[in-house]
Design a protein around this motif. Sequence first.
Motif, PDB file in Angstrom:
ATOM      1  N   HIS A  44      39.617   9.263  11.429  1.00 32.25           N
ATOM      2  CA  HIS A  44      40.415   8.035  11.439  1.00 32.25           C
ATOM      3  C   HIS A  44      41.182   7.900  12.756  1.00 32.25           C
ATOM      4  O   HIS A  44      41.919   8.815  13.160  1.00 32.25           O
ATOM      5  CB  HIS A  44      41.389   8.091  10.248  1.00 32.25           C
TER       6      HIS A  44
ATOM      7  N   ASN B 200      44.851  12.414  10.408  1.00 39.21           N
ATOM      8  CA  ASN B 200      45.362  11.049  10.288  1.00 39.21           C
ATOM      9  C   ASN B 200      45.595  10.451  11.669  1.00 39.21           C
ATOM     10  O   ASN B 200      46.352  10.997  12.470  1.00 39.21           O
ATOM     11  CB  ASN B 200      46.683  11.042   9.514  1.00 39.21           C
TER      12      ASN B 200
ATOM     13  N   ASP C 153      44.019  12.020   2.388  1.00 36.15           N
ATOM     14  CA  ASP C 153      44.290  11.934   3.821  1.00 36.15           C
ATOM     15  C   ASP C 153      45.077  13.165   4.260  1.00 36.15           C
ATOM     16  O   ASP C 153      46.290  13.244   4.071  1.00 36.15           O
ATOM     17  CB  ASP C 153      45.080  10.638   4.095  1.00 36.15           C
TER      18      ASP C 153
ATOM     19  N   ASP D 225      50.416  11.157  13.578  1.00 32.30           N
ATOM     20  CA  ASP D 225      49.899   9.881  14.059  1.00 32.30           C
ATOM     21  C   ASP D 225      49.616  10.046  15.551  1.00 32.30           C
ATOM     22  O   ASP D 225      49.773  11.155  16.081  1.00 32.30           O
ATOM     23  CB  ASP D 225      50.885   8.748  13.762  1.00 32.30           C
TER      24      ASP D 225
ATOM     25  N   HIS E 180      46.992  15.320   6.752  1.00 35.65           N
ATOM     26  CA  HIS E 180      47.697  15.185   8.018  1.00 35.65           C
ATOM     27  C   HIS E 180      47.685  16.485   8.825  1.00 35.65           C
ATOM     28  O   HIS E 180      47.905  16.454  10.038  1.00 35.65           O
ATOM     29  CB  HIS E 180      49.147  14.759   7.778  1.00 35.65           C
TER      30      HIS E 180
ATOM     31  N   ARG F 133      48.225  10.847   1.015  1.00 31.94           N
ATOM     32  CA  ARG F 133      48.324  11.783   2.128  1.00 31.94           C
ATOM     33  C   ARG F 133      48.715  13.169   1.629  1.00 31.94           C
ATOM     34  O   ARG F 133      49.348  13.325   0.578  1.00 31.94           O
ATOM     35  CB  ARG F 133      49.327  11.297   3.174  1.00 31.94           C
TER      36      ARG F 133
ATOM     37  N   GLN G  84      39.919  12.217   4.521  1.00 36.43           N
ATOM     38  CA  GLN G  84      40.223  12.129   5.946  1.00 36.43           C
ATOM     39  C   GLN G  84      40.559  13.512   6.480  1.00 36.43           C
ATOM     40  O   GLN G  84      41.475  14.171   5.975  1.00 36.43           O
ATOM     41  CB  GLN G  84      41.421  11.210   6.198  1.00 36.43           C
TER      42      GLN G  84
END
Length: 353
Positions: free
Chosen positions: A215, A172, A116, A125, A118, A84, A169
């Motif tokens: 994702h 995230n 990934d 999330d 963020h 990440r 990604q």
Amino acid sequence: MKRFWSILLLLGLGLTLQAQTSGRGLSTQTLGKGSSPQTFWLGADISGTTDLEARGVQLRNAQGEPRENTALMRELGLNAVRLRVWVNPKDGLCAKDDVVRMAKRAKNWGMAVMIDFHYSDWWADPGQQNIPAQWKEMTYQQMCKALADHTRKVLQAIKDAGVDVRWVQVGNETTNGFLWPMGRAQENMKQYAGLTDAGYGAVKAVFPKAEVIVHLDGAFDPHRYDFIFDGLRKYKARFDMIGLSVYPYWDMKGNHTHSWQETVEKATANINRLWTKYRKPMMVVETGAEAAKPVEGKEIIAAIIDMARHHCGGHCQGVFYWAPEADRFYRLGAFQNNRPTQIMEAFTEASKH
């Protein structure tokens, strides 16, 4: 899926694993019958590796021999890692230089790399997608540029270190969008799509062959996937692959499913449906099981790997465990006493077929 974000992920400082007879090249596990031959990816998100080392925690293999985390994952049969990126974390962990350091280790062990982003200074999330502090006063156009610049800068640093990146990604678990409120999908789908597309362009500028992943969490639920991917398609945002989180524990905890088998069954159905609708390959980019129940955990992870490999028509290309080395403070790690439990045998056994 991150539930306890005050936890300190534990990773390890150790001796370098001696190259085994298989060498440091990627394993070539292939997909099931009737699918085109290609690598099936067995991976783990080991982004906390340097954090654990800084805390003096030593990981060991099942025989008690000291191991560095990346080397241990390779020893266990994994052929890919996920790392990440945070924009400006207070302690520097998971910032650009730290990610480059870990990506170089993966390359040295012949492992493919997933990055990934963020797009936050801390955890992102479905429950939190906070704008980085330095971006808070930006307009939409300025934020698109900042996102693209950040993406290019990190990926270029990885490339300059001699590491190839296979997947990236753009966000995230963006089930509700990211960079709230500007990119919150429920209110600003067009802006979420535009920010996603800005990330896509930045990835391709550095790694033209990298696959860009969007994702989401909750693979059991087709509705959240239709909401996001219909929105991205409506506003012509580009992406190459769909990433899914498959967590039976959290699905049962939230009363979305009644058993881990039901989670796997619903995820299988959703993956096959998503392929039919969007014609994009998929990857289980996060999963986990309870470390305190290693026998059941192995069964769960083996079932998820089997699902992805043999029951999705070749369209689900791998499975990544989230923070397997996490111990004590994270329920869904796969280690106890800084050693892998039986859960990780699911990966080892899958790597031999």
